[in-house]
Each structure stands twice: as structure tokens, then as C-alpha cells.
Design a protein around this motif. Structure first.
Motif, PDB file in Angstrom:
ATOM      1  N   LEU A 206       0.831  -1.210   0.000  1.00 41.28           N
ATOM      2  CA  LEU A 206       0.000   0.000   0.000  1.00 41.28           C
ATOM      3  C   LEU A 206       0.860   1.252   0.000  1.00 41.28           C
ATOM      4  O   LEU A 206       0.535   2.246  -0.660  1.00 41.28           O
ATOM      5  CB  LEU A 206      -0.922  -0.003   1.215  1.00 41.28           C
ATOM      6  N   PHE A 207       1.971   1.203   0.736  1.00 39.45           N
ATOM      7  CA  PHE A 207       2.898   2.335   0.780  1.00 39.45           C
ATOM      8  C   PHE A 207       3.458   2.622  -0.605  1.00 39.45           C
ATOM      9  O   PHE A 207       3.538   3.784  -1.040  1.00 39.45           O
ATOM     10  CB  PHE A 207       4.020   2.036   1.766  1.00 39.45           C
ATOM     11  N   GLN A 208       3.875   1.579  -1.317  1.00 39.46           N
ATOM     12  CA  GLN A 208       4.395   1.753  -2.669  1.00 39.46           C
ATOM     13  C   GLN A 208       3.344   2.385  -3.582  1.00 39.46           C
ATOM     14  O   GLN A 208       3.658   3.307  -4.352  1.00 39.46           O
ATOM     15  CB  GLN A 208       4.811   0.396  -3.245  1.00 39.46           C
ATOM     16  N   ARG A 209       2.136   1.885  -3.497  1.00 40.38           N
ATOM     17  CA  ARG A 209       1.078   2.412  -4.364  1.00 40.38           C
ATOM     18  C   ARG A 209       0.787   3.875  -4.059  1.00 40.38           C
ATOM     19  O   ARG A 209       0.636   4.692  -4.964  1.00 40.38           O
ATOM     20  CB  ARG A 209      -0.186   1.579  -4.185  1.00 40.38           C
ATOM     21  N   ALA A 210       0.701   4.203  -2.748  1.00 43.37           N
ATOM     22  CA  ALA A 210       0.419   5.588  -2.362  1.00 43.37           C
ATOM     23  C   ALA A 210       1.570   6.514  -2.738  1.00 43.37           C
ATOM     24  O   ALA A 210       1.353   7.657  -3.159  1.00 43.37           O
ATOM     25  CB  ALA A 210       0.152   5.662  -0.862  1.00 43.37           C
ATOM     26  N   ALA A 211       2.816   6.028  -2.597  1.00 40.99           N
ATOM     27  CA  ALA A 211       3.985   6.871  -2.869  1.00 40.99           C
ATOM     28  C   ALA A 211       4.192   7.096  -4.361  1.00 40.99           C
ATOM     29  O   ALA A 211       4.602   8.192  -4.774  1.00 40.99           O
ATOM     30  CB  ALA A 211       5.238   6.230  -2.262  1.00 40.99           C
ATOM     31  N   LEU A 212       3.905   6.103  -5.176  1.00 40.56           N
ATOM     32  CA  LEU A 212       4.198   6.199  -6.607  1.00 40.56           C
ATOM     33  C   LEU A 212       2.999   6.642  -7.441  1.00 40.56           C
ATOM     34  O   LEU A 212       3.173   7.253  -8.487  1.00 40.56           O
ATOM     35  CB  LEU A 212       4.712   4.847  -7.122  1.00 40.56           C
ATOM     36  N   GLU A 213       1.796   6.313  -6.971  1.00 43.73           N
ATOM     37  CA  GLU A 213       0.607   6.606  -7.770  1.00 43.73           C
ATOM     38  C   GLU A 213      -0.326   7.610  -7.103  1.00 43.73           C
ATOM     39  O   GLU A 213      -1.222   8.146  -7.758  1.00 43.73           O
ATOM     40  CB  GLU A 213      -0.165   5.303  -8.039  1.00 43.73           C
ATOM     41  N   GLY A 214      -0.140   7.838  -5.819  1.00 43.46           N
ATOM     42  CA  GLY A 214      -1.045   8.719  -5.087  1.00 43.46           C
ATOM     43  C   GLY A 214      -2.371   8.032  -4.819  1.00 43.46           C
ATOM     44  O   GLY A 214      -2.485   6.810  -4.887  1.00 43.46           O
ATOM     45  N   GLY A 215      -3.360   8.814  -4.502  1.00 38.85           N
ATOM     46  CA  GLY A 215      -4.679   8.240  -4.250  1.00 38.85           C
ATOM     47  C   GLY A 215      -5.046   8.266  -2.786  1.00 38.85           C
ATOM     48  O   GLY A 215      -4.264   7.834  -1.935  1.00 38.85           O
ATOM     49  N   VAL A 216      -6.241   8.770  -2.504  1.00 42.66           N
ATOM     50  CA  VAL A 216      -6.713   8.889  -1.122  1.00 42.66           C
ATOM     51  C   VAL A 216      -7.014   7.520  -0.535  1.00 42.66           C
ATOM     52  O   VAL A 216      -6.776   7.271   0.646  1.00 42.66           O
ATOM     53  CB  VAL A 216      -7.958   9.795  -1.068  1.00 42.66           C
ATOM     54  N   ARG A 217      -7.537   6.607  -1.339  1.00 37.58           N
ATOM     55  CA  ARG A 217      -7.895   5.284  -0.835  1.00 37.58           C
ATOM     56  C   ARG A 217      -6.675   4.521  -0.326  1.00 37.58           C
ATOM     57  O   ARG A 217      -6.721   3.889   0.735  1.00 37.58           O
ATOM     58  CB  ARG A 217      -8.599   4.474  -1.927  1.00 37.58           C
ATOM     59  N   SER A 218      -5.596   4.556  -1.092  1.00 41.99           N
ATOM     60  CA  SER A 218      -4.374   3.868  -0.666  1.00 41.99           C
ATOM     61  C   SER A 218      -3.846   4.457   0.626  1.00 41.99           C
ATOM     62  O   SER A 218      -3.422   3.726   1.538  1.00 41.99           O
ATOM     63  CB  SER A 218      -3.306   3.957  -1.759  1.00 41.99           C
ATOM     64  N   LEU A 219      -3.886   5.782   0.735  1.00 40.29           N
ATOM     65  CA  LEU A 219      -3.397   6.458   1.931  1.00 40.29           C
ATOM     66  C   LEU A 219      -4.263   6.126   3.144  1.00 40.29           C
ATOM     67  O   LEU A 219      -3.746   5.828   4.231  1.00 40.29           O
ATOM     68  CB  LEU A 219      -3.376   7.968   1.694  1.00 40.29           C
ATOM     69  N   ALA A 220      -5.584   6.154   2.956  1.00 43.57           N
ATOM     70  CA  ALA A 220      -6.488   5.841   4.061  1.00 43.57           C
ATOM     71  C   ALA A 220      -6.384   4.374   4.468  1.00 43.57           C
ATOM     72  O   ALA A 220      -6.381   4.047   5.664  1.00 43.57           O
ATOM     73  CB  ALA A 220      -7.926   6.169   3.655  1.00 43.57           C
ATOM     74  N   GLY A 221      -6.284   3.487   3.479  1.00 45.97           N
ATOM     75  CA  GLY A 221      -6.126   2.068   3.785  1.00 45.97           C
ATOM     76  C   GLY A 221      -4.837   1.781   4.521  1.00 45.97           C
ATOM     77  O   GLY A 221      -4.804   0.968   5.450  1.00 45.97           O
ATOM     78  N   LEU A 222      -3.762   2.453   4.119  1.00 47.74           N
ATOM     79  CA  LEU A 222      -2.470   2.289   4.784  1.00 47.74           C
ATOM     80  C   LEU A 222      -2.543   2.752   6.233  1.00 47.74           C
ATOM     81  O   LEU A 222      -2.066   2.064   7.142  1.00 47.74           O
ATOM     82  CB  LEU A 222      -1.401   3.085   4.030  1.00 47.74           C
ATOM     83  N   ALA A 223      -3.153   3.892   6.481  1.00 41.20           N
ATOM     84  CA  ALA A 223      -3.274   4.414   7.845  1.00 41.20           C
ATOM     85  C   ALA A 223      -4.103   3.477   8.719  1.00 41.20           C
ATOM     86  O   ALA A 223      -3.746   3.195   9.873  1.00 41.20           O
ATOM     87  CB  ALA A 223      -3.894   5.807   7.826  1.00 41.20           C
ATOM     88  N   ALA A 224      -5.218   2.981   8.185  1.00 42.82           N
ATOM     89  CA  ALA A 224      -6.078   2.084   8.955  1.00 42.82           C
ATOM     90  C   ALA A 224      -5.365   0.782   9.301  1.00 42.82           C
ATOM     91  O   ALA A 224      -5.439   0.294  10.439  1.00 42.82           O
ATOM     92  CB  ALA A 224      -7.357   1.788   8.162  1.00 42.82           C
ATOM     93  N   LEU A 225      -4.643   0.225   8.329  1.00 41.74           N
ATOM     94  CA  LEU A 225      -3.933  -1.030   8.571  1.00 41.74           C
ATOM     95  C   LEU A 225      -2.773  -0.827   9.541  1.00 41.74           C
ATOM     96  O   LEU A 225      -2.505  -1.695  10.390  1.00 41.74           O
ATOM     97  CB  LEU A 225      -3.427  -1.606   7.246  1.00 41.74           C
ATOM     98  N   CYS A 226      -2.088   0.309   9.442  1.00 41.33           N
ATOM     99  CA  CYS A 226      -1.009   0.621  10.383  1.00 41.33           C
ATOM    100  C   CYS A 226      -1.546   0.736  11.809  1.00 41.33           C
ATOM    101  O   CYS A 226      -0.929   0.243  12.768  1.00 41.33           O
ATOM    102  CB  CYS A 226      -0.318   1.924   9.992  1.00 41.33           C
ATOM    103  N   PHE A 227      -2.689   1.380  11.956  1.00 40.99           N
ATOM    104  CA  PHE A 227      -3.275   1.567  13.287  1.00 40.99           C
ATOM    105  C   PHE A 227      -3.646   0.235  13.929  1.00 40.99           C
ATOM    106  O   PHE A 227      -3.258  -0.058  15.063  1.00 40.99           O
ATOM    107  CB  PHE A 227      -4.510   2.460  13.192  1.00 40.99           C
ATOM    108  N   ILE A 228      -4.388  -0.592  13.209  1.00 38.91           N
ATOM    109  CA  ILE A 228      -4.873  -1.835  13.796  1.00 38.91           C
ATOM    110  C   ILE A 228      -3.735  -2.828  14.031  1.00 38.91           C
ATOM    111  O   ILE A 228      -3.769  -3.626  14.975  1.00 38.91           O
ATOM    112  CB  ILE A 228      -5.990  -2.457  12.920  1.00 38.91           C
ATOM    113  N   THR A 229      -2.688  -2.776  13.202  1.00 39.21           N
ATOM    114  CA  THR A 229      -1.560  -3.678  13.391  1.00 39.21           C
ATOM    115  C   THR A 229      -0.721  -3.260  14.588  1.00 39.21           C
ATOM    116  O   THR A 229      -0.296  -4.106  15.388  1.00 39.21           O
ATOM    117  CB  THR A 229      -0.691  -3.728  12.122  1.00 39.21           C
ATOM    118  N   THR A 230      -0.460  -1.965  14.732  1.00 41.51           N
ATOM    119  CA  THR A 230       0.282  -1.481  15.901  1.00 41.51           C
ATOM    120  C   THR A 230      -0.511  -1.728  17.174  1.00 41.51           C
ATOM    121  O   THR A 230       0.061  -2.048  18.221  1.00 41.51           O
ATOM    122  CB  THR A 230       0.592   0.018  15.770  1.00 41.51           C
TER     123      THR A 230
END
Length: 254
Positions: free
Chosen positions: A167-191
Motif C-alpha cells: 500500500l505504501f508503494q502504491r500511495a507513494a508512486l501513484e497517489g490516491g486517497v484510498r491507498s493512503l487511508a487504507g495504509l493508515a487504517a492497517l497501520c493503526f490496527i496492526t500497531t
């Protein structure tokens, strides 16, 4: 002819599927049984005590990682369906193996790899060799087995870290709000589930982002937003873990 052409084009996927079935059905139960101990049997016992007997979850004192997601959630779901504790644990470990190979294959394909089916079969073969520990016996084999796929011994955190990296690669290279929001949500629940995530994902990926920002400034999109999203979600998961966990968390020496 169409069937023959289809088989020729996708023979590697058939090979990967056959390898996966053989490993999951034949080998993973034996691996799990060889590493059965108090560290992993606690989850079905938690299910029995809290869900079946109705005792409060706060009576349970967990270690330094809660393993709410996905370990406990997955085993609880399997318990609800199967009503078999040992089988639920064995299937959960097999799901971890499949997920590990799946996310590795996804990253391989996403980064330009070819013949992803062959790569998946090779990854399965690698894990089989790893689990067999190349013929060694004694404590080494037990350590490898436990550390690789037995719940709740951090394998799920490794899998989720790789998923977050995709998800980080996709958000960093392609942008997109969905990738960024999905990455944040997954980071939160995993931590929230395991602070080891901070070591194997958060710190390395932030360092990677800083280096990439200097060396490839034109390719990284929303670098500051990415860094803030990851660190903010991970910090929230870390500091809210004790409060949001349904049972007590005692980090102790961990």
C-alpha cells in the motif's frame, strides 16, 4: 486447442496450486503439532472462557502484544464455524502460510516480476525447506516452526507489514486517497495488536521515505502526508493499545 493453450499459458499457476494444497493439507498440521505449547493454546482457551462460558475478557492478562488482529480474530472466527479448537489452530497456521506466499507474490508482481505463479511455487518450496530446517533436529527446528507460522508468534505482523509496504508503494508512486487511508487504517490496527510492527515496518519505511525523497524527488508523491499518516496511525495504535484492548496488557520485560 483452447484448453491446451490455456494450460500452457497458466501451467505455473497449476503448479503453485498443487504445491499449496500438498503443503497446507499434509505438512502444516504436522508442523503445528510439533510446536503446540501454552503460547498458542491460549487463544482457544480464551474463546472457551469468554465466548462459551461468558466470563469477562478483562480477567485475562496478555503479554506485550495483544494479537487481536488477525490472530485472535481469525481463530475466533474458525472456532465459531468449526467448534474444534485444535483444527482451528491448524487451519489458522495454514492460512498464515497461504497469506505469506500471497503477499510476497503480490509484491513480486507489483515490482515487475514475471511468471508470478512460478515464484509462488518457489516461495512455498522455500518455506517447506525452512520449516524442515534443512534436516537439523532439536531446539532449532522447534524455534523455526514456532517463529514461522504458529499463532500468535509474530508471523501475522510480518504478513501485514508486507501488505502495508505494498500500500505504501502504491500511495507513494501513484497517489490516491484510498491507498493512503487504507495504509493508515492497517497501520493503526496492526500497531494496536503488536508493537513489533513499529520495528519491522514503521521505522524502516520512514527511513526509506526520507532517503527516496532526496534521491528520487520527482517520483514520490505526498511524502510529508505519507510520513504523517504512517507515524500518526502507529502512534495512536501504540498509545491506545492498553485502553482499547478487551483484556489487560502487561508489557513487562517484553
Amino acid at each position: 486447442m483452447r484448453t491446451l493453450d490455456f494450460v500452457k499459458r497458466n501451467y505455473h499457476w497449476f503448479l503453485a496450486a498443487l504445491a499449496g494444497i500438498l503443503v497446507l493439507v499434509w505438512y502444516m498440521p504436522a508442523v503445528y503439532l510439533s510446536a503446540m505449547d501454552s503460547d498458542n493454546i491460549q487463544i482457544p482457551m480464551l474463546f472457551h472462557d469468554v465466548v462459551e462460558l461468558g466470563h469477562p475478557a478483562r480477567d485475562w492478562i496478555w503479554g506485550g502484544h495483544s494479537d487481536i488482529f488477525p490472530d485472535i480474530a481469525l481463530v475466533f472466527l474458525l472456532e465459531f464455524i468449526l467448534r474444534n479448537r485444535l483444527l482451528s489452530l491448524q487451519i489458522a497456521s495454514g492460512i498464515f502460510l497461504a497469506a505469506y506466499v500471497g503477499v510476497l507474490t503480490l509484491l513480486y508482481k507489483r515490482n515487475g516480476g514475471r511468471n508470478a505463479g512460478t515464484f509462488a511455487a518457489a516461495a512455498l518450496l522455500f518455506f517447506v525447506l525452512l520449516l524442515r530446517n534443512f534436516g537439523l533436529r532439536g531446539g532449532g527446528r522447534e524455534f523455526i516452526s514456532i517463529s514461522t507460522f504458529v499463532v500468535p508468534m509474530h508471523t501475522s505482523i510480518s504478513i501485514l507489514s508486507l501488505a502495508c509496504f505494498a500500500l505504501f508503494q502504491r500511495a507513494a508512486l501513484e497517489g490516491g486517497v484510498r491507498s493512503l487511508a487504507g495504509l493508515a487504517a492497517l497501520c493503526f490496527i496492526t500497531t494496536l495488536s503488536n508493537d513489533l510492527f513499529l520495528i519491522i515496518f514503521t521505522a524502516p519505511v520512514i527511513a526509506t521515505l526520507i532517503v527516496a525523497r532526496f534521491f528520487y524527488p520527482g517520483r514520490i508523491r505526498r511524502a510529508a502526508c505519507l510520513a504523517a499518516s504512517i507515524t500518526g496511525a502507529c502512534a495512536a495504535g501504540h498509545f491506545l493499545a492498553k485502553r482499547l484492548s478487551p483484556f489487560q496488557i502487561d508489557a513487562g520485560a517484553y
